[in-house]
Scaffold this active site. Structure first.
Site, PDB file in Angstrom:
ATOM      1  N   THR A   1       0.881  -1.013   0.248  1.00 44.42           N
ATOM      2  CA  THR A   1       0.220  -0.088  -0.433  1.00 44.42           C
ATOM      3  C   THR A   1       0.567   1.262  -0.206  1.00 44.42           C
ATOM      4  O   THR A   1       0.481   2.486  -0.341  1.00 44.42           O
ATOM      5  CB  THR A   1      -1.037  -0.124   0.906  1.00 44.42           C
ATOM      6  OG1 THR A   1      -0.408  -0.044   2.238  1.00 44.42           O
ATOM      7  CG2 THR A   1      -2.046  -1.142   0.747  1.00 44.42           C
TER       8      THR A   1
ATOM      9  N   PHE B   1      -7.014  -5.038  -0.458  1.00 41.30           N
ATOM     10  CA  PHE B   1      -8.349  -5.814  -0.797  1.00 41.30           C
ATOM     11  C   PHE B   1      -9.170  -5.171   0.539  1.00 41.30           C
ATOM     12  O   PHE B   1     -10.162  -4.087  -0.082  1.00 41.30           O
ATOM     13  CB  PHE B   1      -8.655  -7.007  -0.507  1.00 41.30           C
ATOM     14  CG  PHE B   1      -8.609  -7.415  -2.306  1.00 41.30           C
ATOM     15  CD1 PHE B   1      -7.801  -6.842  -3.443  1.00 41.30           C
ATOM     16  CD2 PHE B   1      -8.187  -8.782  -2.434  1.00 41.30           C
ATOM     17  CE1 PHE B   1      -7.635  -7.507  -4.465  1.00 41.30           C
ATOM     18  CE2 PHE B   1      -8.368  -9.684  -3.614  1.00 41.30           C
ATOM     19  CZ  PHE B   1      -7.098  -8.473  -5.013  1.00 41.30           C
TER      20      PHE B   1
ATOM     21  N   GLN C   1       1.985 -12.675  -0.765  1.00 41.36           N
ATOM     22  CA  GLN C   1       1.035 -13.412  -1.372  1.00 41.36           C
ATOM     23  C   GLN C   1       0.372 -12.532  -1.888  1.00 41.36           C
ATOM     24  O   GLN C   1      -0.801 -12.404  -3.130  1.00 41.36           O
ATOM     25  CB  GLN C   1      -0.707 -13.039   0.018  1.00 41.36           C
ATOM     26  CG  GLN C   1      -0.485 -13.704   1.055  1.00 41.36           C
ATOM     27  CD  GLN C   1      -1.735 -13.157   2.308  1.00 41.36           C
ATOM     28  OE1 GLN C   1      -3.014 -14.279   2.130  1.00 41.36           O
ATOM     29  NE2 GLN C   1      -0.723 -13.102   2.801  1.00 41.36           N
TER      30      GLN C   1
ATOM     31  N   ILE D   1       1.495 -10.247  -5.778  1.00 40.12           N
ATOM     32  CA  ILE D   1       1.042 -10.318  -7.573  1.00 40.12           C
ATOM     33  C   ILE D   1       1.794  -9.547  -7.802  1.00 40.12           C
ATOM     34  O   ILE D   1       2.392  -9.616  -9.018  1.00 40.12           O
ATOM     35  CB  ILE D   1      -0.404 -10.883  -8.000  1.00 40.12           C
ATOM     36  CG1 ILE D   1      -1.016 -10.035  -8.297  1.00 40.12           C
ATOM     37  CG2 ILE D   1      -1.005 -11.941  -6.903  1.00 40.12           C
ATOM     38  CD1 ILE D   1      -2.334 -10.146  -8.253  1.00 40.12           C
ATOM     39  N   ASP D   2       2.724  -8.355  -7.435  1.00 42.81           N
ATOM     40  CA  ASP D   2       3.597  -7.063  -7.836  1.00 42.81           C
ATOM     41  C   ASP D   2       4.681  -7.649  -8.694  1.00 42.81           C
ATOM     42  O   ASP D   2       4.462  -6.107  -8.974  1.00 42.81           O
ATOM     43  CB  ASP D   2       2.992  -6.485  -7.149  1.00 42.81           C
ATOM     44  CG  ASP D   2       3.224  -6.160  -5.829  1.00 42.81           C
ATOM     45  OD1 ASP D   2       4.548  -6.885  -5.549  1.00 42.81           O
ATOM     46  OD2 ASP D   2       2.333  -6.061  -4.447  1.00 42.81           O
TER      47      ASP D   2
ATOM     48  N   HIS E   1       0.936 -16.512  -4.248  1.00 41.26           N
ATOM     49  CA  HIS E   1      -0.723 -16.285  -5.479  1.00 41.26           C
ATOM     50  C   HIS E   1       0.005 -15.410  -6.973  1.00 41.26           C
ATOM     51  O   HIS E   1      -0.962 -15.698  -7.635  1.00 41.26           O
ATOM     52  CB  HIS E   1      -1.440 -14.802  -4.711  1.00 41.26           C
ATOM     53  CG  HIS E   1      -2.090 -15.417  -3.441  1.00 41.26           C
ATOM     54  ND1 HIS E   1      -2.650 -15.360  -2.793  1.00 41.26           N
ATOM     55  CD2 HIS E   1      -2.290 -16.969  -3.135  1.00 41.26           C
ATOM     56  CE1 HIS E   1      -3.777 -15.480  -1.834  1.00 41.26           C
ATOM     57  NE2 HIS E   1      -3.282 -16.374  -1.849  1.00 41.26           N
TER      58      HIS E   1
HETATM   59  P1  NAD Z   1      -6.001  -7.665   2.639  1.00 40.18           P
HETATM   60  O1  NAD Z   1      -6.376  -6.521   2.008  1.00 40.18           O
HETATM   61  O2  NAD Z   1      -6.967  -9.005   2.919  1.00 40.18           O
HETATM   62  O3  NAD Z   1      -5.475  -7.139   4.194  1.00 40.18           O
HETATM   63  C1  NAD Z   1      -3.820  -5.713   4.173  1.00 40.18           C
HETATM   64  C2  NAD Z   1      -3.798  -5.539   5.655  1.00 40.18           C
HETATM   65  O4  NAD Z   1      -3.057  -4.961   4.975  1.00 40.18           O
HETATM   66  C3  NAD Z   1      -4.938  -4.877   5.997  1.00 40.18           C
HETATM   67  O5  NAD Z   1      -5.655  -5.688   7.140  1.00 40.18           O
HETATM   68  C4  NAD Z   1      -4.807  -3.942   6.274  1.00 40.18           C
HETATM   69  O6  NAD Z   1      -5.094  -3.156   7.805  1.00 40.18           O
HETATM   70  C5  NAD Z   1      -3.305  -4.137   6.593  1.00 40.18           C
HETATM   71  N1  NAD Z   1      -2.401  -2.874   6.241  1.00 40.18           N
HETATM   72  C6  NAD Z   1      -2.783  -1.704   5.017  1.00 40.18           C
HETATM   73  N2  NAD Z   1      -1.671  -0.996   4.496  1.00 40.18           N
HETATM   74  C7  NAD Z   1      -0.974  -1.228   5.896  1.00 40.18           C
HETATM   75  C8  NAD Z   1       0.117  -0.962   5.834  1.00 40.18           C
HETATM   76  N3  NAD Z   1       1.440   0.413   5.246  1.00 40.18           N
HETATM   77  N4  NAD Z   1       0.804  -1.049   6.987  1.00 40.18           N
HETATM   78  C9  NAD Z   1       0.676  -2.401   7.666  1.00 40.18           C
HETATM   79  N5  NAD Z   1      -0.304  -2.900   7.769  1.00 40.18           N
HETATM   80  C10 NAD Z   1      -1.179  -2.552   6.664  1.00 40.18           C
HETATM   81  O7  NAD Z   1      -4.254  -8.171   1.784  1.00 40.18           O
HETATM   82  P2  NAD Z   1      -3.911  -9.747   1.799  1.00 40.18           P
HETATM   83  O8  NAD Z   1      -4.095 -10.331   3.479  1.00 40.18           O
HETATM   84  O9  NAD Z   1      -2.735  -9.430   1.370  1.00 40.18           O
HETATM   85  O10 NAD Z   1      -5.497 -10.848   1.490  1.00 40.18           O
HETATM   86  C11 NAD Z   1      -5.668 -10.181  -0.266  1.00 40.18           C
HETATM   87  C12 NAD Z   1      -5.525 -10.895  -1.721  1.00 40.18           C
HETATM   88  O11 NAD Z   1      -5.457 -10.336  -2.359  1.00 40.18           O
HETATM   89  C13 NAD Z   1      -4.344 -11.967  -1.130  1.00 40.18           C
HETATM   90  O12 NAD Z   1      -4.114 -13.389  -2.097  1.00 40.18           O
HETATM   91  C14 NAD Z   1      -2.709 -10.798  -2.860  1.00 40.18           C
HETATM   92  O13 NAD Z   1      -2.908 -11.900  -3.399  1.00 40.18           O
HETATM   93  C15 NAD Z   1      -4.539 -10.025  -3.237  1.00 40.18           C
HETATM   94  N6  NAD Z   1      -3.565  -8.469  -2.957  1.00 40.18           N
HETATM   95  C16 NAD Z   1      -2.308  -8.143  -3.793  1.00 40.18           C
HETATM   96  C17 NAD Z   1      -1.994  -6.980  -4.443  1.00 40.18           C
HETATM   97  C18 NAD Z   1      -0.640  -7.115  -4.548  1.00 40.18           C
HETATM   98  O14 NAD Z   1      -0.088  -7.975  -5.107  1.00 40.18           O
HETATM   99  N7  NAD Z   1       0.228  -6.442  -3.672  1.00 40.18           N
HETATM  100  C19 NAD Z   1      -3.128  -6.237  -3.650  1.00 40.18           C
HETATM  101  C20 NAD Z   1      -4.251  -6.081  -3.282  1.00 40.18           C
HETATM  102  C21 NAD Z   1      -4.739  -7.214  -2.866  1.00 40.18           C
END
Ligand code: NAD
Length: 242
Positions: free
Chosen positions: A28, A35, A103, A105-106, A121
């Site tokens: 992020t 998500f 997890q 995919i980036d 993933h």
């Molecule tokens: P999720 O969206 O379910 O949870 C993300 C968590 O990260 C949240 O609990 C949030 O509070 C926390 N968070 C956000 N920014 C933060 C920061 N700067 N510092 C600390 N905590 C922070 O994500 P998940 O558990 O990875 O599951 C989502 C699925 O979606 C995964 O399987 C993944 O493959 C996919 N996904 C991937 C991407 C990517 O590749 N960047 C992006 C979105 C979703």
């Protein structure tokens, strides 16, 4: 908070067998939405839920709907590694971190310089034809209108694990081994709500489980060190201490 960060630094300083397990929250701070945060992709309006659109069933039956969402929301090849990605790559180079299990995919961990990365993933950077198996780069998916097709006429699929699809068994076995053997397990930026990936943490046998996440998770009570804060702040403090 300062005490917790101090403790984190000490544990990292003392160990050369650290494993990091992360999710969308790691990226992020690179500008990629997660998500489940309040600004995340699950809190926007689409005709169907992201789980439905990003499912194997939708990919097979309605690739147009799948690709509209996928191209709009999941391809972020312009993003750059965050402080956290960079700090983890440094820890690996220092011989302290065995690897990253992500997890995401980036591809940002590899872009930051990490070499031992298990992408549970999959990745947006690898794509293949579902009919003949030909491999394609991201550009083949990104730069075409609508659904990308192979020369043979088959649909091109990203090498990304969709809902209803199984994880790669070799990746899972390797990840479980790393976690079983780890002295320090750092879990960060994941709601720990997507299984089976999140369940891998159950294999950790040590007493230095560090959980860094902005919001609460169902694993909070298992953490030996729980930090509800931004990963960038915590890993930034590690880099400051160099
Ligand atoms: P999720 O969206 O379910 O949870 C993300 C968590 O990260 C949240 O609990 C949030 O509070 C926390 N968070 C956000 N920014 C933060 C920061 N700067 N510092 C600390 N905590 C922070 O994500 P998940 O558990 O990875 O599951 C989502 C699925 O979606 C995964 O399987 C993944 O493959 C996919 N996904 C991937 C991407 C990517 O590749 N960047 C992006 C979105 C979703």
């Amino acid at each position: 908070m300062e005490e917790k960060i101090q403790q984190f630094k000490e544990w990292v300083g003392e160990s050369d067998n650290i494993v990091f397990f992360g999710g969308a929250g790691v990226s992020t701070e690179s500008g990629i939405p997660d998500f489940r945060s309040k600004d995340g992709l699950y809190h926007q309006k689409y005709a169907h839920s992201p789980e439905y659109i990003l499912s194997h069933r939708t990919f097979m039956s309605n690739p147009e709907e799948f690709y509209e969402f996928y191209k709009d929301k999941l391809i972020h090849d312009e993003a750059k590694p965050s402080t956290t990605h960079i700090a983890l790559a440094k820890l690996e180079q220092m011989g302290k971190l065995r690897g990253v299990i992500t997890q995401n995919i980036d591809g940002l961990h590899q872009m930051a310089g990490s070499r031992n990365v298990i992408e549970l993933h999959g990745t947006i950077y690898k794509n293949f034809c579902v009919r003949c198996g030909s491999k394609y780069p991201l550009s083949a998916v990104k730069n075409c209108e609508g659904v990308p097709y192979c020369e043979c006429g088959g649909v091109i699929k990203p090498n990304v694990v969709l809902y209803e699809e199984a994880l790669d068994s070799e990746d899972c076995a390797r990840a479980v081994n790393w976690i079983k053997d780890a002295e320090v397990l750092i879990v960060g930026g994941s709601s720990l709500g997507v299984f089976p990936a999140a369940g891998m943490i159950d294999y950790y046998k040590g007493n230095r489980l560090v959980l860094i996440n902005m919001s609460e998770t169902q694993y909070d009570r298992r953490a030996n060190l729980l930090i509800h804060d931004k990963l960038g702040k915590v890993f930034g403090a590690l880099l400051d201490g160099e």
